[in-house]
Design a protein around this motif. Sequence first.
Motif, mmCIF file in Angstrom:
data_model
loop_
_atom_site.group_PDB
_atom_site.id
_atom_site.type_symbol
_atom_site.label_atom_id
_atom_site.label_comp_id
_atom_site.label_asym_id
_atom_site.label_seq_id
_atom_site.Cartn_x
_atom_site.Cartn_y
_atom_site.Cartn_z
ATOM 1 N N GLY A 111 2.446 41.585 -5.701
ATOM 2 C CA GLY A 111 2.008 42.969 -5.546
ATOM 3 C C GLY A 111 3.102 43.869 -4.999
ATOM 4 N N LEU A 112 3.228 45.056 -5.602
ATOM 5 C CA LEU A 112 4.227 46.040 -5.172
ATOM 6 C C LEU A 112 3.621 47.441 -5.171
ATOM 7 N N ARG A 113 4.132 48.310 -4.320
ATOM 8 C CA ARG A 113 3.720 49.711 -4.372
ATOM 9 C C ARG A 113 4.192 50.325 -5.691
ATOM 10 N N LYS A 114 3.452 51.291 -6.191
ATOM 11 C CA LYS A 114 3.751 51.860 -7.499
ATOM 12 C C LYS A 114 5.065 52.638 -7.547
ATOM 13 N N ASN A 115 5.551 53.085 -6.410
ATOM 14 C CA ASN A 115 6.799 53.853 -6.423
ATOM 15 C C ASN A 115 8.038 52.975 -6.232
ATOM 16 N N GLU A 116 7.850 51.667 -6.189
ATOM 17 C CA GLU A 116 8.977 50.744 -5.962
ATOM 18 C C GLU A 116 9.537 50.230 -7.283
ATOM 19 N N THR A 117 9.993 51.134 -8.135
ATOM 20 C CA THR A 117 10.486 50.763 -9.463
ATOM 21 C C THR A 117 11.709 49.843 -9.385
ATOM 22 N N ALA A 118 12.645 50.169 -8.501
ATOM 23 C CA ALA A 118 13.876 49.378 -8.392
ATOM 24 C C ALA A 118 13.575 47.953 -7.938
ATOM 25 N N LEU A 119 12.721 47.805 -6.941
ATOM 26 C CA LEU A 119 12.367 46.475 -6.451
ATOM 27 C C LEU A 119 11.605 45.699 -7.515
ATOM 28 N N ASN A 120 10.735 46.371 -8.237
ATOM 29 C CA ASN A 120 9.978 45.744 -9.320
ATOM 30 C C ASN A 120 10.936 45.169 -10.363
ATOM 31 N N GLN A 121 11.914 45.971 -10.759
ATOM 32 C CA GLN A 121 12.871 45.532 -11.768
ATOM 33 C C GLN A 121 13.734 44.379 -11.263
ATOM 34 N N ALA A 122 14.148 44.446 -9.990
ATOM 35 C CA ALA A 122 14.998 43.392 -9.421
ATOM 36 C C ALA A 122 14.248 42.065 -9.341
ATOM 37 N N LEU A 123 13.005 42.106 -8.858
ATOM 38 C CA LEU A 123 12.211 40.882 -8.751
ATOM 39 C C LEU A 123 11.860 40.320 -10.130
ATOM 40 N N SER A 124 11.536 41.201 -11.068
ATOM 41 C CA SER A 124 11.196 40.770 -12.427
ATOM 42 C C SER A 124 12.380 40.073 -13.086
ATOM 43 N N ALA A 125 13.578 40.648 -12.907
ATOM 44 C CA ALA A 125 14.782 40.059 -13.487
ATOM 45 C C ALA A 125 15.088 38.706 -12.846
ATOM 46 N N SER A 126 14.930 38.617 -11.541
ATOM 47 C CA SER A 126 15.191 37.350 -10.842
ATOM 48 C C SER A 126 14.198 36.275 -11.273
ATOM 49 N N LEU A 127 12.931 36.663 -11.426
ATOM 50 C CA LEU A 127 11.913 35.708 -11.875
ATOM 51 C C LEU A 127 12.229 35.207 -13.274
ATOM 52 N N ALA A 128 12.639 36.106 -14.160
ATOM 53 C CA ALA A 128 12.985 35.719 -15.528
ATOM 54 C C ALA A 128 14.140 34.723 -15.530
ATOM 55 N N THR A 129 15.123 34.959 -14.673
ATOM 56 C CA THR A 129 16.264 34.042 -14.572
ATOM 57 C C THR A 129 15.822 32.676 -14.065
ATOM 58 N N MET A 130 14.948 32.659 -13.066
ATOM 59 C CA MET A 130 14.451 31.405 -12.503
ATOM 60 C C MET A 130 13.642 30.615 -13.522
ATOM 61 N N MET A 131 12.943 31.318 -14.404
ATOM 62 C CA MET A 131 12.163 30.643 -15.441
ATOM 63 C C MET A 131 13.075 30.014 -16.492
ATOM 64 N N LYS A 132 14.246 30.586 -16.662
ATOM 65 C CA LYS A 132 15.189 30.060 -17.645
ATOM 66 C C LYS A 132 16.053 28.932 -17.079
ATOM 67 N N ASN A 133 16.422 29.032 -15.793
ATOM 68 C CA ASN A 133 17.350 28.031 -15.244
ATOM 69 C C ASN A 133 16.659 26.823 -14.613
ATOM 70 N N GLY A 134 15.325 26.791 -14.651
ATOM 71 C CA GLY A 134 14.605 25.614 -14.170
ATOM 72 C C GLY A 134 14.093 25.697 -12.749
ATOM 73 N N THR A 135 14.523 26.718 -12.000
ATOM 74 C CA THR A 135 14.072 26.852 -10.609
ATOM 75 C C THR A 135 12.558 27.021 -10.528
ATOM 76 N N TYR A 136 12.025 27.841 -11.408
ATOM 77 C CA TYR A 136 10.580 28.120 -11.443
ATOM 78 C C TYR A 136 9.794 26.833 -11.708
ATOM 79 N N ALA A 137 10.196 26.092 -12.731
ATOM 80 C CA ALA A 137 9.488 24.851 -13.085
ATOM 81 C C ALA A 137 9.566 23.831 -11.959
ATOM 82 N N THR A 138 10.693 23.766 -11.290
ATOM 83 C CA THR A 138 10.865 22.817 -10.187
ATOM 84 C C THR A 138 9.853 23.083 -9.073
ATOM 85 N N ILE A 139 9.616 24.350 -8.772
ATOM 86 C CA ILE A 139 8.664 24.711 -7.717
ATOM 87 C C ILE A 139 7.256 24.271 -8.085
ATOM 88 N N PHE A 140 6.826 24.560 -9.304
ATOM 89 C CA PHE A 140 5.454 24.235 -9.703
ATOM 90 C C PHE A 140 5.253 22.725 -9.878
#
Length: 276
Positions: free
Chosen positions: A232-261
């Motif tokens: 969850g993020l505040r609606k005016n936090e566009t920069a943080l939204n983009q930064a977290l979204s990009a980091s999550l996408a990278t983690m899903m590609k490099n295996g970090t995300y799968a390792t956690i689950f």
Amino acid sequence: MLDVTKGRSVVVAAAVSLGLAAIGLQAAQAALPPAMMKSKTIRYCSAINLPPMEFMSPQTKPEGVDIDLGDALAKSLGLNAVYINMPFAGLIPALLADHCDAIISQLFIKKSRLQVIDEIPYMFSHEAVLLKPGAPKVPDLEALSGKKVATVTGTTATVLLDKANVALKAAGKTPIDIVAFPENTQALQQLQFGQVAAYGVAYETARYYVHKVPGQFAMGGPPYFKIATGIGLRKNETALNQALSASLATMMKNGTYATIFKKWDLGIDMLKPAGG
């Protein structure tokens, strides 16, 4: 004979790789809110009493799926993660009051919530009914007619139980006696002590207790109500939204995300990476 040229190539490639990583981190940090850049910290609001998603270790340190994910996202942005523990019902008000930068607490993505905040999808969640061993299975929520059922205020389980009551009343049947508690621990104890017949809770948490405390609890049936879950993020936090979204996408590609689950044995909840 030692191939000096090959050795130099490896060193150069490694240096380039590290350089690109540093550039990527700098770019991500440049997009972060100034206050976050200054503090080098991201503050997460979380109801840290719902294992295996978030709970306190014996050393009173936050741990769980969401904690691992929050830590990994913070690290990818060059930040430290701080978790602010509070009741689930207070998460969104706290975020809107700027008491934290983001919510990471198995927050289901709903239209009503998206009118108030933004959410970044990071997993699926399911619902379940937790029982005492030996209790009759629950094919659907309407089967709990006339029984006392625990739930946590503000959760989807509460909404689903209320919806089941509408159907029961329309059919002329006795409604479910819903008993709402502010936190998971209290609701679970009511079931453990036999004060309620069942506990409507997230499947992930129900499954955790069935395996964590053998002989104390049982699943009322298979998981149901699959729903996307987000940060969850505040609606005016566009920069943080983009930064977290990009980091999550990278983690899903490099295996970090799968390792956690996979660490928490929750492969059933994983999202597929884009194009996957």
